[in-house]
Every structure is written in structure tokens, then in C-alpha cells.
Design a protein around this motif. Structure first.
Motif, PDB file in Angstrom:
ATOM      1  N   ALA A  79      12.435   9.536  78.591  1.00  0.00           N
ATOM      2  CA  ALA A  79      12.887  10.711  79.321  1.00  0.00           C
ATOM      3  C   ALA A  79      14.143  10.396  80.109  1.00  0.00           C
ATOM      4  CB  ALA A  79      11.785  11.188  80.268  1.00  0.00           C
ATOM      5  N   PHE A  80      14.136   9.266  80.775  1.00  0.00           N
ATOM      6  CA  PHE A  80      15.275   8.875  81.609  1.00  0.00           C
ATOM      7  C   PHE A  80      16.535   8.738  80.766  1.00  0.00           C
ATOM      8  CE2 PHE A  80      17.747   5.725  84.001  1.00  0.00           C
ATOM      9  CZ  PHE A  80      17.837   6.408  85.186  1.00  0.00           C
ATOM     10  N   VAL A  81      16.400   7.978  79.642  1.00  0.00           N
ATOM     11  CA  VAL A  81      17.567   7.706  78.798  1.00  0.00           C
ATOM     12  C   VAL A  81      18.059   8.990  78.147  1.00  0.00           C
ATOM     13  CG1 VAL A  81      18.334   6.515  76.731  1.00  0.00           C
ATOM     14  CG2 VAL A  81      16.931   5.319  78.421  1.00  0.00           C
ATOM     15  N   LEU A  82      17.107   9.778  77.611  1.00  0.00           N
ATOM     16  CA  LEU A  82      17.506  10.995  76.910  1.00  0.00           C
ATOM     17  C   LEU A  82      18.251  11.934  77.847  1.00  0.00           C
ATOM     18  CD1 LEU A  82      14.572  12.014  74.575  1.00  0.00           C
ATOM     19  CD2 LEU A  82      16.871  11.330  73.947  1.00  0.00           C
ATOM     20  N   TYR A  83      17.734  12.110  79.048  1.00  0.00           N
ATOM     21  CA  TYR A  83      18.355  13.092  79.923  1.00  0.00           C
ATOM     22  C   TYR A  83      19.633  12.564  80.544  1.00  0.00           C
ATOM     23  CZ  TYR A  83      14.925  16.727  79.503  1.00  0.00           C
ATOM     24  OH  TYR A  83      14.160  17.734  78.999  1.00  0.00           O
ATOM     25  N   SER A 114       6.950  13.686  83.865  1.00  0.00           N
ATOM     26  CA  SER A 114       7.111  13.222  85.243  1.00  0.00           C
ATOM     27  C   SER A 114       8.524  12.724  85.467  1.00  0.00           C
ATOM     28  CB  SER A 114       6.128  12.100  85.551  1.00  0.00           C
ATOM     29  OG  SER A 114       4.830  12.567  85.457  1.00  0.00           O
ATOM     30  N   PHE A 115       9.013  11.952  84.500  1.00  0.00           N
ATOM     31  CA  PHE A 115      10.358  11.429  84.696  1.00  0.00           C
ATOM     32  C   PHE A 115      11.421  12.479  84.479  1.00  0.00           C
ATOM     33  CE2 PHE A 115      11.740   7.355  86.029  1.00  0.00           C
ATOM     34  CZ  PHE A 115      10.550   6.822  86.425  1.00  0.00           C
ATOM     35  N   ARG A 116      11.110  13.424  83.617  1.00  0.00           N
ATOM     36  CA  ARG A 116      12.031  14.552  83.451  1.00  0.00           C
ATOM     37  C   ARG A 116      12.189  15.276  84.779  1.00  0.00           C
ATOM     38  NH1 ARG A 116      10.863  19.873  82.036  1.00  0.00           N
ATOM     39  NH2 ARG A 116      12.632  20.999  81.180  1.00  0.00           N
ATOM     40  N   LEU A 117      11.036  15.478  85.450  1.00  0.00           N
ATOM     41  CA  LEU A 117      11.054  16.135  86.753  1.00  0.00           C
ATOM     42  C   LEU A 117      11.888  15.332  87.747  1.00  0.00           C
ATOM     43  CD1 LEU A 117       7.917  17.613  88.440  1.00  0.00           C
ATOM     44  CD2 LEU A 117       9.442  16.223  89.776  1.00  0.00           C
ATOM     45  N   ILE A 118      11.615  14.033  87.807  1.00  0.00           N
ATOM     46  CA  ILE A 118      12.346  13.181  88.751  1.00  0.00           C
ATOM     47  C   ILE A 118      13.836  13.221  88.443  1.00  0.00           C
ATOM     48  CG2 ILE A 118      12.745  10.774  89.395  1.00  0.00           C
ATOM     49  CD1 ILE A 118      10.290  11.745  90.650  1.00  0.00           C
ATOM     50  N   TYR A 119      14.160  13.087  87.132  1.00  0.00           N
ATOM     51  CA  TYR A 119      15.572  13.006  86.782  1.00  0.00           C
ATOM     52  C   TYR A 119      16.277  14.318  87.098  1.00  0.00           C
ATOM     53  CZ  TYR A 119      19.876  12.034  84.494  1.00  0.00           C
ATOM     54  OH  TYR A 119      21.215  11.838  84.286  1.00  0.00           O
ATOM     55  N   LEU A 120      15.675  15.430  86.657  1.00  0.00           N
ATOM     56  CA  LEU A 120      16.360  16.717  86.821  1.00  0.00           C
ATOM     57  C   LEU A 120      16.516  17.088  88.281  1.00  0.00           C
ATOM     58  CD1 LEU A 120      14.981  18.962  83.958  1.00  0.00           C
ATOM     59  CD2 LEU A 120      17.210  17.896  84.181  1.00  0.00           C
ATOM     60  N   THR A 126      22.522  15.758  72.739  1.00  0.00           N
ATOM     61  CA  THR A 126      21.587  15.634  71.618  1.00  0.00           C
ATOM     62  C   THR A 126      20.349  16.482  71.878  1.00  0.00           C
ATOM     63  OG1 THR A 126      22.276  13.355  71.709  1.00  0.00           O
ATOM     64  CG2 THR A 126      20.576  13.912  70.100  1.00  0.00           C
ATOM     65  N   LEU A 127      19.870  16.460  73.116  1.00  0.00           N
ATOM     66  CA  LEU A 127      18.689  17.251  73.455  1.00  0.00           C
ATOM     67  C   LEU A 127      18.956  18.725  73.208  1.00  0.00           C
ATOM     68  CD1 LEU A 127      17.264  15.736  76.728  1.00  0.00           C
ATOM     69  CD2 LEU A 127      16.172  15.889  74.511  1.00  0.00           C
ATOM     70  N   VAL A 128      20.131  19.176  73.634  1.00  0.00           N
ATOM     71  CA  VAL A 128      20.464  20.580  73.427  1.00  0.00           C
ATOM     72  C   VAL A 128      20.537  20.885  71.948  1.00  0.00           C
ATOM     73  CG1 VAL A 128      22.249  22.312  73.763  1.00  0.00           C
ATOM     74  CG2 VAL A 128      21.626  20.786  75.634  1.00  0.00           C
ATOM     75  N   ARG A 129      21.168  19.956  71.167  1.00  0.00           N
ATOM     76  CA  ARG A 129      21.250  20.192  69.706  1.00  0.00           C
ATOM     77  C   ARG A 129      19.861  20.279  69.103  1.00  0.00           C
ATOM     78  NH1 ARG A 129      25.321  16.836  69.197  1.00  0.00           N
ATOM     79  NH2 ARG A 129      24.126  15.087  68.359  1.00  0.00           N
ATOM     80  N   TRP A 130      18.967  19.377  69.503  1.00  0.00           N
ATOM     81  CA  TRP A 130      17.590  19.427  68.987  1.00  0.00           C
ATOM     82  C   TRP A 130      16.942  20.754  69.320  1.00  0.00           C
ATOM     83  CZ3 TRP A 130      15.468  13.980  70.711  1.00  0.00           C
ATOM     84  CH2 TRP A 130      16.006  13.013  69.854  1.00  0.00           C
TER      85      TRP A 130
END
Lengths: 659, 100
Positions: free
Chosen positions: A532-536, A435-441, A542-546
């Protein structure tokens, strides 16, 4: 009044569908919206009379079929469960109608669209007000049909056609199960109306039905077959594949299908059949397990989807999983409470997504959005409310039902229930994350859309905003307001709508569970959202590397490709069936068996034999003489043996074979 | 037993005629003669039965058969003559134009 609730949408549908060209786009839109709106008002009255006034009512229309023991009526039955569904369905449907007048306003086929929407609503109302399984099946098939028409609304698009056919066919698998279940009910009970069947359920507990020489426990069997129907309609794991693809339809359709109607029918069926399920503990166990698995599966899949609507579709799937396992745990009122709450915030999310998509020029990919909070502040606020409600933030609607579902799961002292609690809690974490990924993106990140689109993006006009605004209110408050009415201990609201064996109720046990376990889902939700908020925001690299690491890539592909369910179904099942159809039924049976041995083969055989007989006519006189003499001798022989038709036939056949 | 012997004689003559028709493959005149033989066998049979049964009807029939046989052979010979004029031969195994 009770009749009008059901038939006003049908009237609107017929008027818009048949006379849409005379009414014009706006006319059809206003007419259907008014009809459904009136239906909503009357549903409110019905809710007051039946639900709050505790006076279930029953309207007999006419006898449908009558043959020996078999008796089916057209009649409407209004009890607490029905009126809750009525209010939910008509409320969401009215707002979707209103929303569509603007969202689909440019479409030349608006009257057709409004007609389908109203027809959909009518069939859903028929489904929930039915007083017997047969009439319920009419509604059941009707919503399937209307979903086909609506998903396929832009029928010139190949993807939409494929998605609609898929939805229809996958649903049909479940419908087959439901039909078998109804047959089994008639076989065991000699009745198809709810009143008789539910009254007799305890008597038939433990009885057997015989099928193909095998004995099955009657109620377990019936419950499982009905559940197969619910699996198809409510997109539980196994038959869920149609739901994400159904996103091909216009956004209001997704809102209607995923929020208030269609998918809720499966849960409604389970809740309605509570007296049967209660005597089928094994089936209940399976329902619980499958629901929990759906919740977890869909939530993890939702984590990495990039299509805005698809994320919400998977969250629907996941939330339905919660409802189903609540039904499997015999907490039907909790399931229906979650169903109602979910309808509000999911409709809000879908319609909000539609608003975003509208503003972005029909762009659905979240990676190409971003930065919309300044352009669409109202939509942003609405989506935030919906998302927070979905992930069960305290004191919003979703919190009251979702956490309670997890609590009763923990409170039931069975293995299946604890399994469901574990998976449900993990799913809650995933829900918050996506949900937060959606909001953030889409709203918070840097703007990634195309420049002309972003410059042109603006808040939608009043019908869309009104629908969103109205939906936000129940998304925030209905859980708090309805909590005591729907799921309070000993609430008289449900009356006889549900039946649960006293031993199966775990609402009280849930009160005494450890506090840590109680707040665990909420904590996980908050952690998920913040993560989700912090990661994005701070660690996209880092997310891309993972994602690009060997294991990360495998996991990402696995989740992004929906656990390879579609791949497995396409290559393992559909392709085999298509091959079977082509190679066996078509080539071997149709072309081979029937043409070689059937009428074609027979005519070929007689033609060939005829040609061989013709070759006897050599033109030589002595050949003819020989045949005459031989024939005369044969007849002489026959007459001395006693002339019999059987012998003659035998001789003819023998001579044919000799030829 | 005389009667049986006469009957056997006529039967043998009849089948001799039939055998001539079936087995003869070339000569159409022999075919005609074989037909005459079988007709004669029939006539003789009628006479024998007429004497044996003491009934005049058999002899009447025999006279008719003789007449019919005379007509038939004359017409048959005429057909053979006409055929000979067209083809120049009267071999039976060459007269197979009417194949299927």
C-alpha cells in the motif's frame, strides 16, 4: 460496590438528561465523566476480586416476574467474562466521555449528548452483568435504543435520521431472532436464567422441539436463533449494512459503538452461551463460515472506501468476523481476548480519526486530506500505533489475539476451520493494505486539503490528546501483558465462564502447526502494508490506470459499492416490502377489504336497500292497498303454518333480497 | 251444508270488495262502493253466525257495523267533495303527490 458499577452511569445519565439545564454544559460533562470514571475504578476492583481472585459473585436485587415455571430476577452476576467486559466497557466509555467534553464542547446540546452516552454505558453494563436471558435482552434493546438516539444526535440532518432508523430496524431483525431464541430456550428448558439453562444443556443435547409441525434439534435451533441476534448486533454479513451508515453520528459515538459496546454484544452473547453452542456443531459450523465471510467481505470493501470513518467501520466489521469465527471454533477465550484488544485499538483509531476530522474542519474524505503528519504529529503517532496494532504487527496488541485466532483456525481439523483460516489470512492482508492506505492518504501524502483549513489545522486540546495517549498504552501492551492470563494454556482465569468440549479445543494443536502457516498472516500483513505504501507513494498513476481499465473499474465499483449488498437489499427486499405494504396491506386490505365488506360496506349496503324500499312509496292508493292485502294474506298464511320467528326472519330476508 | 254456502257467499263478497279496492285504479267512487260491499259482507257474516250460533250479539254488532258504514261513506263522500272542489277531478291515479 458491584451495584455502583452498573448504576453510577445511570445516575450520571439521569442527572445530565433531566437537570442538564441547571448543571450547564461543563457541569453535565464533568458529572457524567466522573460517574463513569468511578464506575471504571470499581470495575477495576471487581476485575481484581472476581477475575484475579477467582471469586465470582452474584447480587440478587428483586424478583421481576414469577408465574408458574417462569421465573425472572433482576440480579447481577459477575464472573470472569463479565468483569473483562466491564473493564473494557467502562474504560473505553470513560475515555469517550472525556474526549466528548472537548470534541462536542461547542455543541449547545452537550448535556443531552453526555446523558445518552452514559445511558448507553449503563445499558451495556446491564447487558454484560445480566444473570438471565431476559435481563440481558433489556440491555440488548437498551443499547439499540441508545445507538438510535446517538446516531441521530444531530437530528436536523436527514442522513443522520435515515442512518439511525436503518440501524434501529436492521438491529430489530436480529433482535427478533434473539427473542425467538429466548422463547425457544424457555420452551426447552422451562427456565431463562443462565445457571439453570447452562447446567441442563448437556441433558437436552439431541432433543427435539416441535414448531409448525416440524421437529428441530432443540439446541441447534436455539443456537442459530441466538446467532441471528448476534448477526444483527455484531454486524455480520447479511445484517451488516447498518454499521457503515452508523458513521453519521458524532465520532465519539462511532468509537463507543464500534470499539467497546454494542457490536461486541453479539460476540459476548456467543461467548456467554458457549455451553449451548458446544452441543450444536452444525450451528457452530455456520457461525464459523459466516464469521469468516464477514471478515473477508468487510476487509475487501474497506480497501476502496474514501471516507475516513467508513474505512475504520469496515475494519470493525472485519475484526468482528474474526471474533465470531473464533467463537464458532469453540475458542471463546481467544475471541473475548481479541474483543478486549480490539476495543482498545479501535477506540484509539476512531478517536484519532475524530481528532483529524476536528482539525480539518469536519472533512471526512481522505482524498482531501494529506500532509497531516507535520500538522498533527501526535495524532499521527497515535493513528500509526492503532493501525499497526490493528493489522497485527508483531509485539503489538493485535498480534497476540488475531494471529492466535488464525492459528486455532488452522489447528482445528475441520473444513469450516480451514475455510476460515484461508479467508482470515486474506482478510489480514487486506486489513494491512487499507490501514496503510488510510495512514498514507491522510498523513503522508501531499497536502490535498483546502488552504485555509490546513493553515488553521492544529493539534487538539488536552482532553482529546489525553484520551488518545491513554488508549495508546493498552493498544501497545495489553496483548503482551494479558496473553498468559487470558489465553495461556490451562489458565485458571476463566473458571466456569466458558465451556468447551475437550475435543473442540485447538489451542494445543495450534502449537504444532507448520511454522510457515504460523507466520503467513504476519508476512501477508507486512507485504500488504508495504505494498500500500509503495503503490500510493510511487505508482499513483498506475493505480489510476488500473482503476480505469475495464476490469479494474468493475472490481472497484463492486468493492466501493460494498459488494452491492445495499443495492440488492434496497431493490430486492426493501422495495418489495414497501410495495407489499402499499399495494396489499394498505390498498387491498385497509382500503379495499375493510371498506368494501367491513363496517363501511355494511352501512353503504343498508343505505342502498333503504333507498330501494323508499321507492315503493309511489303515492298511488292502489299500490298501498295491494301491499296491505298482500301483507295481510302473508300473515294469515303464516298463522295457519304456525307462527315462528325463524320463518318470519326468513320471509323478511327474502323480501329484502327481492327488493 | 247451508251454513257453509252462506259463509262462502260472504267470503266471496268480501274478496270482491277487496278486489275492487286493489284493482280499481281510477274511480274513487267505485273504491268507496267496494268498501261498502266488504262491510256489507262482514255484516251479513255476523248475521249468519248469530242465527247459526243462536246468539243475539251478532245482530247487535251488525247494527253497529251498518251505522259505522253509514258514517264512513258520508264522511268519505264529503272528503271526495272537498277534494273535487280543490282539484276539479276525482281520478285516483292523479292523487299521488305524497311520493317518497
Amino acid at each position: 460496590m458491584y451495584l455502583n458499577i452498573v448504576f453510577l452511569p445511570l445516575l450520571g445519565s439521569i442527572a445530565a438528561g433531566l437537570f442538564g439545564r441547571f448543571l450547564g454544559s461543563q457541569g453535565a460533562a464533568v458529572l457524567t465523566t466522573t460517574c463513569v470514571g468511578l464506575s471504571l475504578c470499581l470495575s477495576g476492583l471487581a476485575f481484581y476480586e472476581v477475575g484475579l481472585g477467582s471469586s465470582p459473585s452474584y447480587v440478587h436485587l428483586l424478583t421481576w416476574m414469577e408465574s408458574d415455571f417462569f421465573h425472572a430476577n433482576w440480579s447481577l452476576c459477575f464472573d470472569s467474562l463479565t468483569v473483562v467486559m466491564l473493564v473494557v466497557v467502562t474504560f473505553i466509555s470513560s475515555l469517550v466521555h472525556l474526549y466528548s467534553t472537548e470534541y462536542m464542547g461547542e455543541d449547545p446540546h452537550l448535556p443531552r449528548f453526555m446523558s445518552y452516552l452514559s445511558l448507553f454505558t449503563f445499558f451495556m453494563l446491564l447487558l454484560v452483568t445480566a444473570d438471565n436471558f431476559l435481563q440481558m435482552f433489556v440491555g440488548w434493546e437498551g443499547v439499540g435504543l441508545c445507538s438510535y438516539l446517538l446516531i441521530n444526535f444531530w437530528f436536523a440532518r436527514l442522513q443522520a435520521n435515515k442512518a439511525a432508523i436503518k440501524a434501529m430496524l436492521v438491529n430489530r431483525v436480529g433482535d427478533f431472532g434473539l427473542a425467538l431464541g429466548i422463547f425457544a430456550i424457555f420452551l426447552s428448558f422451562d427456565a431463562v436464567d443462565y445457571a439453570s439453562v447452562f447446567a441442563m444443556a448437556p441433558l437436552l443435547s439431541g432433543s427435539q422441539i416441535c414448531f409448525l409441525g416440524m421437529d428441530f434439534d432443540a439446541l441447534e435451533c436455539i443456537s442459530l436463533l441466538l446467532f441471528v441476534g448476534a448477526v444483527g448486533k455484531s454486524a455480520q454479513v447479511g445484517l451488516h449494512t447498518w454499521l457503515p451508515d452508523a458513521m453519521e453520528g458524532p465520532t465519539p459515538v462511532s468509537a463507543l459503538i464500534h470499539a467497546a459496546t454494542m457490536v461486541t454484544a453479539g460476540v459476548f452473547l456467543l461467548a456467554r452461551c458457549s455451553p449451548l453452542l458446544e452441543y450444536a456443531p452444525k450451528a457452530c459450523f455456520l457461525i464459523c463460515i459466516l464469521g469468516a465471510m464477514t471478515a473477508f467481505f468487510a476487509a475487501t470493501t474497506g480497501l476502496v472506501q474514501n471516507d475516513l470513518k467508513r474505512v475504520i467501520a469496515y475494519s470493525t466489521c472485519s475484526q468482528l468476523g474474526y471474533m465470531v469465527f473464533a467463537c464458532g471454533l469453540s475458542n471463546y477465550s481467544v475471541a473475548v481476548f481479541h474483543l478486549a484488544n480490539h476495543a482498545f485499538f479501535k477506540a484509539l483509531l476512531f478517536l484519532g480519526a475524530g481528532s483529524v476530522i476536528h482539525a480539518m474542519g469536519d472533512e471526512q474524505d481522505m482524498r482531501k486530506m494529506g500532509g497531516l503528519r507535520r500538522l498533527l504529529p501526535f495524532t499521527y503517532a497515535m493513528m500509526l500505533v492503532g493501525s499497526l496494532s490493528l493489522m497485527g504487527m508483531p509485539f503489538l496488541t493485535g498480534f497476540y489475539s488475531k494471529d492466535l485466532i488464525l492459528e486455532v483456525a488452522y489447528g482445528s481439523y475441520t473444513t469450516g476451520a480451514h475455510f476460515a483460516y484461508a479467508l482470515g489470512t486474506l482478510a489480514a492482508f487486506c486489513t494491512a493494505f487499507y490501514s496503510f492506505r488510510l495512514i498514507y492518504l491522510s498523513f503522508l501524502s501531499e497536502a490535498n486539503g483546502r488552504r485555509p483549513l490546513l493553515l488553521g489545522a492544529s493539534e487538539s486540546s488536552w482532553p482529546i490528546s489525553t484520551a488518545l495517549g491513554i488508549l495508546a498504552i493498552p493498544s501497545i501492551f495489553i496483548g503482551y501483558l494479558g496473553k498468559d492470563l487470558f489465553i495461556g494454556l490451562g489458565t485458571p482465569f476463566w473458571g466456569n465462564a466458558f465451556f468447551a468440549l475437550p475435543g473442540h479445543l485447538s489451542l494445543v494443536d495450534a502449537e504444532f502447526m507448520p511454522t510457515a502457516m504460523k507466520i503467513l498472516p504476519v508476512c501477508l500483513s507486512i507485504v500488504g502494508a508495504i505494498l500500500a505504501f509503495v503503490l500510493y507513494r510511487d505508482f499513483p498513476q498506475t493505480l489510476v490506470r488500473w482503476k480505469l481499465s475495464p476490469w479494474g473499474r468493475k472490481l472497484y465499483t463492486f468493492l466501493n459499492r460494498k459488494w452491492f449488498f445495499d443495492k440488492f437489499y434496497n431493490e430486492g427486499i426493501s422495495q418489495n416490502f414497501l410495495d407489499f405494504g402499499y399495494h396489499f396491506t394498505y390498498k387491498a386490505i385497509d382500503r379495499g377489504f375493510i371498506e368494501m365488506l367491513g363496517p363501511f360496506g355494511l352501512s353503504n349496503l343498508s343505505l342502498a336497500q333503504g333507498a330501494r324500499v323508499v321507492s315503493w312509496q309511489t303515492g298511488m292508493l292502489y299500490h298501498y292497498a295491494f301491499v296491505i292485502v298482500a301483507g295481510m294474506l302473508a300473515f294469515a298464511f303464516l298463522s295457519t303454518m304456525g307462527f315462528s320467528a325463524k320463518l318470519l326472519a326468513l320471509l323478511t330476508l327474502a323480501s329484502l333480497a327481492l327488493l | 251444508m247451508e251454513f257453509l254456502q252462506f259463509c262462502l257467499l260472504t267470503t266471496a263478497m268480501f274478496f270482491l270488495g277487496i278486489g275492487g279496492i286493489v284493482l280499481n285504479r281510477t274511480n274513487i267512487l267505485i273504491l268507496l262502493m267496494s268498501i261498502e260491499v266488504s262491510l256489507l259482507a262482514l255484516g251479513l257474516n255476523f248475521l249468519i253466525l248469530s242465527v247459526y250460533l243462536d246468539d243475539i250479539l251478532g245482530q247487535v254488532f251488525c247494527l253497529f257495523i251498518l251505522t259505522v258504514a253509514g258514517c264512513e261513506s258520508s264522511i268519505g263522500l264529503a272528503i271526495i267533495l272537498a277534494y273535487y272542489r280543490v282539484r276539479g277531478r276525482i281520478r285516483m291515479n292523479e292523487a299521488s303527490l305524497m311520493k317518497a
